[in-house]
Write a protein that holds these residues in place. Structure first.
Motif, PDB file in Angstrom:
ATOM      1  N   THR A  10       2.528   3.257   4.529  1.00  0.00           N
ATOM      2  CA  THR A  10       2.172   1.975   3.907  1.00  0.00           C
ATOM      3  C   THR A  10       1.033   1.267   4.641  1.00  0.00           C
ATOM      4  OG1 THR A  10       3.868   0.827   5.209  1.00  0.00           O
ATOM      5  CG2 THR A  10       4.506   1.641   3.010  1.00  0.00           C
ATOM      6  N   GLU A  11       0.365   1.938   5.588  1.00  0.00           N
ATOM      7  CA  GLU A  11      -0.734   1.329   6.331  1.00  0.00           C
ATOM      8  C   GLU A  11      -2.069   1.652   5.658  1.00  0.00           C
ATOM      9  OE1 GLU A  11      -0.224  -0.695   8.808  1.00  0.00           O
ATOM     10  OE2 GLU A  11       1.943  -0.360   8.778  1.00  0.00           O
ATOM     11  N   ARG A  12      -3.094   0.858   6.014  1.00  0.00           N
ATOM     12  CA  ARG A  12      -4.408   1.091   5.415  1.00  0.00           C
ATOM     13  C   ARG A  12      -5.090   2.343   5.956  1.00  0.00           C
ATOM     14  NH1 ARG A  12      -7.014  -2.675   2.280  1.00  0.00           N
ATOM     15  NH2 ARG A  12      -5.906  -4.642   1.964  1.00  0.00           N
ATOM     16  N   GLU A  13      -4.612   2.875   7.078  1.00  0.00           N
ATOM     17  CA  GLU A  13      -5.169   4.103   7.642  1.00  0.00           C
ATOM     18  C   GLU A  13      -4.068   5.154   7.749  1.00  0.00           C
ATOM     19  OE1 GLU A  13      -7.376   3.817  11.186  1.00  0.00           O
ATOM     20  OE2 GLU A  13      -8.687   2.200  10.485  1.00  0.00           O
ATOM     21  N   LEU A  14      -4.432   6.386   7.394  1.00  0.00           N
ATOM     22  CA  LEU A  14      -3.514   7.519   7.500  1.00  0.00           C
ATOM     23  C   LEU A  14      -4.024   8.379   8.656  1.00  0.00           C
ATOM     24  CD1 LEU A  14      -1.026   8.606   6.002  1.00  0.00           C
ATOM     25  CD2 LEU A  14      -2.564  10.014   4.638  1.00  0.00           C
ATOM     26  N   ASN A  15      -3.250   8.421   9.754  1.00  0.00           N
ATOM     27  CA  ASN A  15      -3.729   9.047  10.985  1.00  0.00           C
ATOM     28  C   ASN A  15      -3.139  10.450  11.171  1.00  0.00           C
ATOM     29  OD1 ASN A  15      -5.221   6.725  11.917  1.00  0.00           O
ATOM     30  ND2 ASN A  15      -3.248   5.753  12.321  1.00  0.00           N
ATOM     31  N   PHE A  16      -3.990  11.372  11.637  1.00  0.00           N
ATOM     32  CA  PHE A  16      -3.575  12.733  11.964  1.00  0.00           C
ATOM     33  C   PHE A  16      -3.967  12.995  13.424  1.00  0.00           C
ATOM     34  CE2 PHE A  16      -4.587  12.651   7.454  1.00  0.00           C
ATOM     35  CZ  PHE A  16      -3.493  13.282   6.879  1.00  0.00           C
ATOM     36  N   ARG A  17      -2.990  13.357  14.238  1.00  0.00           N
ATOM     37  CA  ARG A  17      -3.304  13.644  15.641  1.00  0.00           C
ATOM     38  C   ARG A  17      -4.112  14.923  15.784  1.00  0.00           C
ATOM     39  NH1 ARG A  17       2.179  12.226  19.129  1.00  0.00           N
ATOM     40  NH2 ARG A  17       2.197   9.963  18.671  1.00  0.00           N
ATOM     41  N   ALA A  18      -3.691  15.963  15.072  1.00  0.00           N
ATOM     42  CA  ALA A  18      -4.401  17.252  15.113  1.00  0.00           C
ATOM     43  C   ALA A  18      -4.320  17.867  13.721  1.00  0.00           C
ATOM     44  CB  ALA A  18      -3.791  18.196  16.157  1.00  0.00           C
ATOM     45  N   LEU A  19      -5.450  18.008  13.064  1.00  0.00           N
ATOM     46  CA  LEU A  19      -5.477  18.517  11.695  1.00  0.00           C
ATOM     47  C   LEU A  19      -5.121  19.998  11.651  1.00  0.00           C
ATOM     48  CD1 LEU A  19      -8.762  16.832  10.447  1.00  0.00           C
ATOM     49  CD2 LEU A  19      -6.444  16.257   9.725  1.00  0.00           C
ATOM     50  N   THR A  20      -4.416  20.385  10.603  1.00  0.00           N
ATOM     51  CA  THR A  20      -4.131  21.791  10.325  1.00  0.00           C
ATOM     52  C   THR A  20      -4.565  22.092   8.897  1.00  0.00           C
ATOM     53  OG1 THR A  20      -1.889  21.354   9.481  1.00  0.00           O
ATOM     54  CG2 THR A  20      -2.124  21.726  11.858  1.00  0.00           C
ATOM     55  N   VAL A  21      -4.627  23.382   8.567  1.00  0.00           N
ATOM     56  CA  VAL A  21      -5.033  23.772   7.221  1.00  0.00           C
ATOM     57  C   VAL A  21      -4.070  23.205   6.177  1.00  0.00           C
ATOM     58  CG1 VAL A  21      -5.436  25.740   5.683  1.00  0.00           C
ATOM     59  CG2 VAL A  21      -6.153  25.859   8.077  1.00  0.00           C
ATOM     60  N   ILE A  44      -5.603  16.351  -1.710  1.00  0.00           N
ATOM     61  CA  ILE A  44      -6.225  15.174  -2.301  1.00  0.00           C
ATOM     62  C   ILE A  44      -5.323  13.977  -2.049  1.00  0.00           C
ATOM     63  CG2 ILE A  44      -7.009  14.111  -4.446  1.00  0.00           C
ATOM     64  CD1 ILE A  44      -7.737  16.867  -5.451  1.00  0.00           C
ATOM     65  N   TYR A  45      -5.809  13.022  -1.262  1.00  0.00           N
ATOM     66  CA  TYR A  45      -5.034  11.855  -0.852  1.00  0.00           C
ATOM     67  C   TYR A  45      -5.498  10.627  -1.655  1.00  0.00           C
ATOM     68  CZ  TYR A  45      -3.529  14.638   3.161  1.00  0.00           C
ATOM     69  OH  TYR A  45      -2.996  15.605   3.965  1.00  0.00           O
ATOM     70  N   ILE A  47       0.842  -1.196   0.000  1.00  0.00           N
ATOM     71  CA  ILE A  47       0.000   0.000   0.000  1.00  0.00           C
ATOM     72  C   ILE A  47       0.875   1.243   0.000  1.00  0.00           C
ATOM     73  CG2 ILE A  47      -1.741   1.297   1.277  1.00  0.00           C
ATOM     74  CD1 ILE A  47      -2.697  -1.359   2.438  1.00  0.00           C
ATOM     75  N   THR A  48       0.518   2.217  -0.838  1.00  0.00           N
ATOM     76  CA  THR A  48       1.244   3.487  -0.907  1.00  0.00           C
ATOM     77  C   THR A  48       0.238   4.626  -0.881  1.00  0.00           C
ATOM     78  OG1 THR A  48       2.940   2.440  -2.278  1.00  0.00           O
ATOM     79  CG2 THR A  48       2.935   4.844  -2.192  1.00  0.00           C
ATOM     80  N   TRP A  49       0.546   5.666  -0.108  1.00  0.00           N
ATOM     81  CA  TRP A  49      -0.303   6.858  -0.034  1.00  0.00           C
ATOM     82  C   TRP A  49       0.348   7.993  -0.827  1.00  0.00           C
ATOM     83  CZ3 TRP A  49      -5.111   7.596   2.002  1.00  0.00           C
ATOM     84  CH2 TRP A  49      -5.616   6.586   2.813  1.00  0.00           C
ATOM     85  N   TYR A  50      -0.498   8.783  -1.496  1.00  0.00           N
ATOM     86  CA  TYR A  50      -0.036   9.958  -2.228  1.00  0.00           C
ATOM     87  C   TYR A  50      -0.865  11.159  -1.798  1.00  0.00           C
ATOM     88  CZ  TYR A  50       2.079   6.476  -5.346  1.00  0.00           C
ATOM     89  OH  TYR A  50       2.807   5.436  -5.848  1.00  0.00           O
ATOM     90  N   LYS A  51      -0.207  12.310  -1.760  1.00  0.00           N
ATOM     91  CA  LYS A  51      -0.910  13.567  -1.518  1.00  0.00           C
ATOM     92  C   LYS A  51      -0.691  14.464  -2.725  1.00  0.00           C
ATOM     93  CE  LYS A  51      -1.363  17.616   1.476  1.00  0.00           C
ATOM     94  NZ  LYS A  51      -0.840  18.373   2.624  1.00  0.00           N
ATOM     95  N   ASP A  52      -1.777  14.862  -3.361  1.00  0.00           N
ATOM     96  CA  ASP A  52      -1.704  15.671  -4.584  1.00  0.00           C
ATOM     97  C   ASP A  52      -0.770  15.025  -5.601  1.00  0.00           C
ATOM     98  OD1 ASP A  52      -3.425  17.533  -3.417  1.00  0.00           O
ATOM     99  OD2 ASP A  52      -1.750  18.596  -2.476  1.00  0.00           O
ATOM    100  N   CYS A  53      -0.881  13.673  -5.709  1.00  0.00           N
ATOM    101  CA  CYS A  53      -0.146  12.850  -6.680  1.00  0.00           C
ATOM    102  C   CYS A  53       1.352  12.752  -6.385  1.00  0.00           C
ATOM    103  CB  CYS A  53      -0.369  13.360  -8.113  1.00  0.00           C
ATOM    104  SG  CYS A  53      -2.081  13.133  -8.690  1.00  0.00           S
ATOM    105  N   LYS A  54       1.785  13.125  -5.168  1.00  0.00           N
ATOM    106  CA  LYS A  54       3.178  12.954  -4.773  1.00  0.00           C
ATOM    107  C   LYS A  54       3.244  12.010  -3.583  1.00  0.00           C
ATOM    108  CE  LYS A  54       4.578  17.564  -6.343  1.00  0.00           C
ATOM    109  NZ  LYS A  54       5.171  18.876  -5.942  1.00  0.00           N
ATOM    110  N   ASN A  55       4.275  11.152  -3.556  1.00  0.00           N
ATOM    111  CA  ASN A  55       4.417  10.171  -2.485  1.00  0.00           C
ATOM    112  C   ASN A  55       4.369  10.859  -1.134  1.00  0.00           C
ATOM    113  OD1 ASN A  55       6.210   8.381  -0.566  1.00  0.00           O
ATOM    114  ND2 ASN A  55       5.370   7.069  -2.173  1.00  0.00           N
ATOM    115  N   TYR A  56       3.535  10.312  -0.214  1.00  0.00           N
ATOM    116  CA  TYR A  56       3.292  10.980   1.062  1.00  0.00           C
ATOM    117  C   TYR A  56       4.009  10.247   2.196  1.00  0.00           C
ATOM    118  CZ  TYR A  56       0.813  13.204   4.922  1.00  0.00           C
ATOM    119  OH  TYR A  56       0.500  13.894   6.052  1.00  0.00           O
ATOM    120  N   GLU A  57       5.148  10.701   2.603  1.00  0.00           N
ATOM    121  CA  GLU A  57       5.888  10.289   3.806  1.00  0.00           C
ATOM    122  C   GLU A  57       6.026   8.775   3.924  1.00  0.00           C
ATOM    123  OE1 GLU A  57       4.012  12.033   7.165  1.00  0.00           O
ATOM    124  OE2 GLU A  57       4.358  14.100   6.505  1.00  0.00           O
ATOM    125  N   HIS A  58       6.043   8.089   2.798  1.00  0.00           N
ATOM    126  CA  HIS A  58       6.302   6.636   2.781  1.00  0.00           C
ATOM    127  C   HIS A  58       5.311   5.872   3.669  1.00  0.00           C
ATOM    128  CE1 HIS A  58       9.967   7.670   0.674  1.00  0.00           C
ATOM    129  NE2 HIS A  58      10.284   8.497   1.650  1.00  0.00           N
TER     130      HIS A  58
END
Length: 565
Positions: free
Chosen positions: A165-176, A181-182, A152-163
């Motif tokens: 590889t899990e099925r869930e992408l977790n954010f402790r505290a969201l910011t603007v 687009i993920y 599994i690979t995640w992308y943000k705005d079509c660019k690789n996102y921080e490597h």
């Protein structure tokens, strides 16, 4: 041994339930691995001595048996596509047969979308989530595969996102800054070939929390007056909030019983049937709607409760609709006799009256308003008769269109017919809050005039259009008038919900033919405007209204205001 088989089947069924969401309509990108699956009850495992399972695809109104190929494979409760192609779009069903009867277990509508070759996702193949800054959140990669060892690979705005590889992408505290687009990409290896499946989520982070929201049905319990034998169509619309909830369901009940589904063949439809669920987006708000069609109202229908149920996130809302007989009055004998005599002796009179009314309906209504001095605007609290929305580029590619909106339209409607218009460039000065101004001025207006053209694509024009559509279709506060300034062959550049408006509210501009004040164009426009007592100046024409080159310029710095926005 029997006990062991029982537990194994329980485990397989439990795993299948996680992978088989109850989804009636499915979107998938071409060229990607995809599967359909269904849940099989335990009773079928043990009670049926022998049965067969077949997959079908509906084509031209007929079901065709799906034959396995190297690309389409049937395996247990799954139908796999290696990969999906555009031609796979259609209605699928799975049928159990024991030799005596066939039972349809489940149906799906599969939409295979064309891949966007210039991007890693398709705009029509994403979900939107709107969240507030400062809270924790997880983006989940949907169950796109039945295989456990997929990478599994995640992308943000079509660019690789921080490597990740899990099925869930977790954010402790969201910011603007987390807005974007993920895309979750699952890579699958099958018979020496690499396939993949993707899931795309548009995450919008707002510094201020969105307005308070609770799941709700638009409207309240109601009673509808009708009569025996009349057709009635009951509408139920549910507001879902600021993103489309896939788990939301909306359905009708008739005295706690599910109605039958409407068919494409009217002759085969039951007397009462439920149409397919439809999704609607107005601005950033999402709705679902479903119609209940009653072909001919019967006496027993007057005693039924027609209940619309909206369910999502373990919440339930309901709306009850009842039918009641309307008040009827017998026709006086002398009127009936006179009508029969006229119908028998002079049948052409009715045809002539209908012809005159159809051909001169607008003229008759305008004449009636003039004679009776009818005023629909008295006491309604509105300040303007119409808000004008049009192309607002600083340098319009069609200068005639700008001249029409800022000069000809107000000159005729205001000076000749006494209407009061609100034109953003002319009447609103720079410095205000754009969104508040738009809502405020549309709320103050009795009509929303939209000048349509291929250039009607600026952000503010689209926002005005969506705001007006929301008030016309949902709030029912404002009526919309569409002016087709130039012939338009393709309406794809406009919001889909515009198609819900009646075609009779479209007025077409025909250049020189429409210029005179007493032309058919201005009569049709006045017919759609609110009735109010006015003094009509019939002597007027584009060429003799004092419309020189200086008059063609707007009265305020609307162009600079657009640039600021």
């Amino acid at each position: 041994m029997t006990l062991m088989i029982f537990f194994v089947m329980l485990i397989m069924e439990s795993a299948t339930e996680k992978l088989c969401p109850l989804r009636a309509s499915i979107d998938v990108l071409e060229g990607e691995y995809f599967f359909l699956c269904y849940l099989e009850s335990r009773q079928e495992h043990f009670q049926e001595e022998a049965y067969t399972i077949n997959w079908y695809k509906e084509s031209a109104g007929k079901q065709q048996l799906i034959k396995e190929t190297h690309r389409i494979v049937s395996q247990m409760n799954f139908l796999e596509f290696w990969p999906a192609e555009l031609s796979d779009s259609g209605i699928y069903s799975v049928i159990h047969s024991n030799g005596k009867q066939n039972v349809t277990i489940q149906k799906w509508t599969l939409n295979v979308l064309e891949r966007n070759k210039s991007s890693c996702f398709n705009e029509n193949h994403l979900t939107t989530e709107i969240k507030s800054a400062g809270i924790g959140h997880s983006l989940k990669c949907s169950d796109l595969s039945v295989y456990e060892n997929d990478s599994i690979t995640w992308y943000k705005d079509c660019k690789n996102y921080e490597h990740e590889t899990e099925r869930e992408l977790n954010f402790r505290a969201l910011t603007v800054q987390n807005s974007g687009i993920y895309t979750c990409k699952i890579v699958i290896s099958h018979e020496g070939t690499i396939y993949h499946s993707t899931n795309t989520i548009k995450l919008v982070i707002e510094e201020d929390a969105p307005e308070a929201f609770s799941l709700e049905i638009v409207g309240h319990h109601e009673e509808i007056e009708t009569k025996i034998g009349k057709e009635e169509i009951l509408n139920c619309t549910g507001f879902l909030g600021y993103y489309m909830r896939e788990d939301a369901s909306l359905y009708w009940l008739i005295n706690q019983t599910f109605p039958e589904q409407c068919t494409d063949i009217p002759e085969n439809e039951p007397s009462i049937c439920e149409e397919e669920l439809k999704k609607l987006q107005l601005g950033n708000k999402f709705y679902i709607t479903r119609l209940l069609r009653i072909k001919k109202v019967r006496d027993e229908d007057m005693h039924h409760n027609f209940t619309c149920m909206l369910q999502a996130d373990e919440s339930t809302r309901m709306k009850i609709v009842k039918l009641k007989k309307g008040k009827t009055q017998d026709l006086p004998v002398h009127i009936f006799t006179t009508g029969m005599v006229l119908a028998l002796l002079f049948p052409f009179v009715a045809v002539a009256v209908v012809f005159v009314f159809v051909m001169f309906r607008v003229d008759l209504v305008l004449f009636y308003r003039s004679i009776c001095r009818r005023d629909e605007t008295a006491g309604d609290g509105k300040e303007y008769d119409a808000f004008v929305s049009y192309l607002k580029d600083c340098v319009s590619p069609v200068e005639e269109e700008r001249e029409f909106a800022l000069k000809i339209l107000p000159m005729i409607l205001e000076e000749n017919f006494g209407y009061k218009l609100c034109i953003f460039e002319r009447d609103v000065f720079a410095g205000g809050a754009f969104v508040d101004d738009i809502h405020s001025f549309i709320d103050k207006s009795r009509r929303l005039i939209i000048i349509l053209s291929q250039n009607y694509v600026s952000d503010r024009a689209i926002y005005e259009l969506e705001s007006g559509l929301h008030k016309a279709l949902v709030e029912r506060k404002t009526k919309i008038i569409l002016i087709e300034y130039m012939p338009i062959s393709d309406y794809n550049f406009l919001p889909e919900s515009l198609s819900l408006l009646p075609s009779k509210r479209v007025v077409k501009w025909k250049k020189d033919k429409s210029l005179p004040v007493n032309s058919r164009f201005w009569k049709n426009l006045r017919y759609l405007m609110p009735a109010k007592p006015i003094k009509i100046k019939t002597r007027g024409h584009y060429n003799n209204l004092g419309l020189g080159s200086e008059a063609a310029q707007p009265r305020t710095e609307g162009c600079d205001f657009n640039a600021i926005i």
